[in-house]
Design an enzyme around this catalytic site. Structure first.
Site, PDB file in Angstrom:
ATOM      1  N   ASP A   7       0.852  -1.186   0.000  1.00 20.66           N
ATOM      2  CA  ASP A   7       0.000   0.000   0.000  1.00 20.66           C
ATOM      3  C   ASP A   7       0.894   1.245   0.000  1.00 20.66           C
ATOM      4  OD1 ASP A   7      -2.745   1.161   0.206  1.00 20.66           O
ATOM      5  OD2 ASP A   7      -1.903   2.036   2.029  1.00 20.66           O
ATOM      6  N   GLU A   9       0.842   5.785   0.459  1.00 15.59           N
ATOM      7  CA  GLU A   9       0.172   7.058   0.722  1.00 15.59           C
ATOM      8  C   GLU A   9       0.864   8.099  -0.144  1.00 15.59           C
ATOM      9  OE1 GLU A   9      -2.555   7.349   2.379  1.00 15.59           O
ATOM     10  OE2 GLU A   9      -2.528   5.326   3.228  1.00 15.59           O
ATOM     11  N   ASP A  52      -6.575  18.018   1.342  1.00 17.40           N
ATOM     12  CA  ASP A  52      -7.466  16.858   1.425  1.00 17.40           C
ATOM     13  C   ASP A  52      -6.688  15.583   1.717  1.00 17.40           C
ATOM     14  OD1 ASP A  52      -9.662  18.436   0.959  1.00 17.40           O
ATOM     15  OD2 ASP A  52      -9.789  17.968  -1.191  1.00 17.40           O
ATOM     16  N   HIS A  57      -4.296  10.960   5.494  1.00 21.66           N
ATOM     17  CA  HIS A  57      -3.177  10.217   6.084  1.00 21.66           C
ATOM     18  C   HIS A  57      -2.554  10.888   7.310  1.00 21.66           C
ATOM     19  CE1 HIS A  57      -0.546  13.047   4.020  1.00 21.66           C
ATOM     20  NE2 HIS A  57      -0.972  12.653   2.828  1.00 21.66           N
ATOM     21  N   HIS A 152      -5.476   6.818   7.457  1.00 23.14           N
ATOM     22  CA  HIS A 152      -4.837   5.884   6.538  1.00 23.14           C
ATOM     23  C   HIS A 152      -3.328   5.864   6.815  1.00 23.14           C
ATOM     24  CE1 HIS A 152      -8.094   5.622   3.209  1.00 23.14           C
ATOM     25  NE2 HIS A 152      -8.636   5.975   4.361  1.00 23.14           N
ATOM     26  N   ASP A 157      -2.517  -0.304   6.648  1.00 26.24           N
ATOM     27  CA  ASP A 157      -3.470  -0.710   5.617  1.00 26.24           C
ATOM     28  C   ASP A 157      -3.018  -1.992   4.919  1.00 26.24           C
ATOM     29  OD1 ASP A 157      -4.870   1.496   6.322  1.00 26.24           O
ATOM     30  OD2 ASP A 157      -4.684   2.551   4.413  1.00 26.24           O
TER      31      ASP A 157
END
Length: 241
Positions: A7, A9, A52, A57, A152, A157
């Site tokens: 995963d 970010e 945003d 995160h 997140h 994750d």
């Protein structure tokens, strides 16, 4: 095959317009079991995250200032991923960003380094048509504890997705199962279940009707796009030789 659940970010939603990766989390599975041989990187993207994205995160721009650039961890990351099956939720997003990072340092695309890519979002949409299939939704549906996921995070994750993937594919376990028992003398004895002849139990008329009712509900939920209906329709329209 060795499997890596991955995963990322990012600073925003578009690699093509300059957004970059700020975190990569990888969790290793061997024989569908966690090994603990994980990888985790925070990266300096060379730009600030969109507001945003920060809300998603929570990784501040200041925190990332002294972290390594992607180019500094690329060899370590690619060596770790080499030849493995990579499991990603919404793979197009993460691979798009990884490809852009690799392009910027003059490297080939991501898929040239790995054995294959499995997208759990695609799997979930096929298994649960018409339902929400975000990571949180799948955790709730499959009984995976995500109570610690207030924001997140790539490694968290990836760990959650590993549990989700194992639950999604539980029915794919091989039928050639070895059951291990321990005797009073501490000796492990393996029993090969392929030696046993299993009885074939046919569904009753009532069970068949209940099964058909479930298929109709799934077909309705997907707007008539279920694969078995399409196949049956195509077969019915074929001329008889």
């Amino acid at each position: 095959m060795r499997q890596i659940v991955l995963d990322t970010e990012t600073t925003g939603l578009s690699a093509e317009t300059g957004d970059r990766i700020i975190e990569i989390g990888c969790v290793e599975l061997l024989s569908r079991k966690l090994t603990g041989n994980n990888k985790h990187f925070y990266l300096n993207p060379g730009r600030d995250s969109h507001e945003d994205a920060l809300k998603v995160h929570g990784i501040s721009n200041e925190f990332l200032r002294d972290k390594p650039k992607f180019a500094q961890v690329a060899d370590e990351l690619l060596d770790y991923l080499q030849g493995a099956e990579i499991i990603i939720h919404n793979a197009a997003f993460d691979i798009g960003f990884l490809n852009k990072e690799l392009e910027l340092i003059g490297r080939p695309p991501f898929r040239t380094y790995v054995g294959s890519v499995t997208d759990t979002l695609v799997m979930a949409k096929e298994m649960y048509p018409g339902k929400r299939n975000s990571l949180d939704a799948l955790c709730d549906r499959l009984g995976v504890d995500n109570s610690g996921r207030t924001l997140h995070g790539a490694l968290l994750d990836a760990e959650l997705l590993a549990d989700v993937y194992i639950n999604l594919t539980r029915g794919q376990d091989a039928l050639l199962i070895e059951v291990t028992t321990e005797t009073a003398h501490g000796i492990n004895v393996q029993v090969d279940l392929t030696r046993f002849t299993l009885p074939v139990l046919l569904a009753s008329e009532q069970e068949s009707e209940a099964h058909e009712d479930v298929l109709k509900q799934l077909d309705k939920a997907s707007g008539g796009k279920t694969l078995w209906r399409l196949i049956n329709s195509q077969e019915a329209s074929q001329p008889v030789a």
